[in-house]
Design a protein around this motif. Sequence first.
Motif, short mmCIF file in Angstrom:
data_model
loop_
_atom_site.label_atom_id
_atom_site.label_comp_id
_atom_site.label_asym_id
_atom_site.label_seq_id
_atom_site.Cartn_x
_atom_site.Cartn_y
_atom_site.Cartn_z
N ARG A 56 27.46 7.64 18.46
CA ARG A 56 26.64 7.01 17.42
C ARG A 56 26.05 8.02 16.45
N LEU A 57 26.40 9.29 16.63
CA LEU A 57 25.80 10.35 15.83
C LEU A 57 26.86 11.12 15.06
N GLU A 58 26.47 11.64 13.92
CA GLU A 58 27.32 12.54 13.14
C GLU A 58 26.44 13.66 12.61
N PRO A 59 26.21 14.70 13.42
CA PRO A 59 25.31 15.76 13.00
C PRO A 59 25.80 16.47 11.74
N GLU A 60 24.86 16.99 10.98
CA GLU A 60 25.24 17.82 9.84
C GLU A 60 25.80 19.16 10.32
N ALA A 61 25.25 19.67 11.42
CA ALA A 61 25.71 20.97 11.92
C ALA A 61 25.32 21.14 13.38
N CYS A 62 26.12 21.95 14.10
CA CYS A 62 25.80 22.39 15.46
C CYS A 62 25.83 23.91 15.49
N GLU A 63 24.96 24.52 16.31
CA GLU A 63 24.83 25.97 16.38
C GLU A 63 24.69 26.56 14.96
N LEU A 64 23.74 26.01 14.22
CA LEU A 64 23.54 26.37 12.82
C LEU A 64 22.68 27.63 12.69
N LEU A 65 23.21 28.63 12.02
CA LEU A 65 22.44 29.83 11.70
C LEU A 65 21.54 29.53 10.51
N VAL A 66 20.23 29.74 10.69
CA VAL A 66 19.29 29.60 9.57
C VAL A 66 18.63 30.96 9.34
N GLU A 67 18.52 31.32 8.09
CA GLU A 67 17.93 32.60 7.72
C GLU A 67 17.18 32.42 6.43
N THR A 68 15.93 32.81 6.42
CA THR A 68 15.12 32.66 5.21
C THR A 68 14.02 33.70 5.20
N GLU A 69 13.61 34.07 4.01
CA GLU A 69 12.54 35.05 3.85
C GLU A 69 11.25 34.34 3.48
N LEU A 70 10.19 34.62 4.22
CA LEU A 70 8.89 34.04 3.91
C LEU A 70 8.29 34.74 2.69
N PRO A 71 7.32 34.10 2.03
CA PRO A 71 6.68 34.73 0.87
C PRO A 71 6.12 36.12 1.18
N SER A 72 5.73 36.36 2.42
CA SER A 72 5.19 37.66 2.82
C SER A 72 6.26 38.73 2.94
N GLY A 73 7.54 38.31 2.93
CA GLY A 73 8.64 39.26 3.07
C GLY A 73 9.26 39.28 4.46
#
Length: 284
Positions: A120-137
Amino acid sequence: MLPDLVAEESAPPRRPALSPSRAGDFKQCPLLYRFRAIDKLPETPSAAQLRGTVVHAVLEQLFGLPREERVLSRAQELVAPTWERLVAEQPALATLLSGGALDSAGALLGGYFELEDPRRLEPEACELLVETELPSGVLLRGYIDRLDVAPTGEIRVVDYKTGTAPREIGEAKALFQMKFYALALWRLRGVVPRQLRLMYLADRQSLAYTPDEAELTRFERTLDAIWQAILRAGRTGDFRPNRSRLCDWCSHQAHCPEFGGTPPEYPGWPEPDASDESLVDRAD
């Protein structure tokens, strides 16, 4: 192709980042962070960790199948070849997991199917790498077990746990990890996840949490403070041990002053990524 449990030597250096596992290590014990992130002392995975690795890999493969094939019997068929593929890539693991442990991996998958129907599910992603820089760096980096996105744009972060539902300390650790992912997604997409869902497969429990912007803003300040503390320790090499009951499960007592050990000579703050997560970290 399963990713390695340890980084390949030929992989190019990446900018140091903060991951949920390494942030948790530093909070628990700064010296443990050093041993894992900087000294990179070897650790033999436990049978429970390897079993969790197999279960996570099977669930990732399951969502790559057509909907009608996402049934328990098919998932259980994937257990043995998944383990064989992992051992083929890293032969040293061959003796660390017994047939009984593999059978229990099949039982954990049964627990998953009691919690939800993947057809019943269709995920957008599995084992998804997320990487982002906060305003502080501060650079955040982590892997999300599964990301569900509704047609209306609402986001759900799902994390599989192959142990039982935790008591207070374990629950706080799991929630810290999920807030980390929620913050990273908020900064990446501009949307606060609607739900953070923890699925405990061993005892068939599912816990859900709904974060908000104010809470994630406070959590962002917490991560900033952790990273600044890591950098201060990194400049001096002063990663102090923090003795607790969690020491009973530490692999590095022989190097820890709290247990009469001597740490290796401090190699200095590493140029490569000091906070990358292994597959075992992600399988938790």
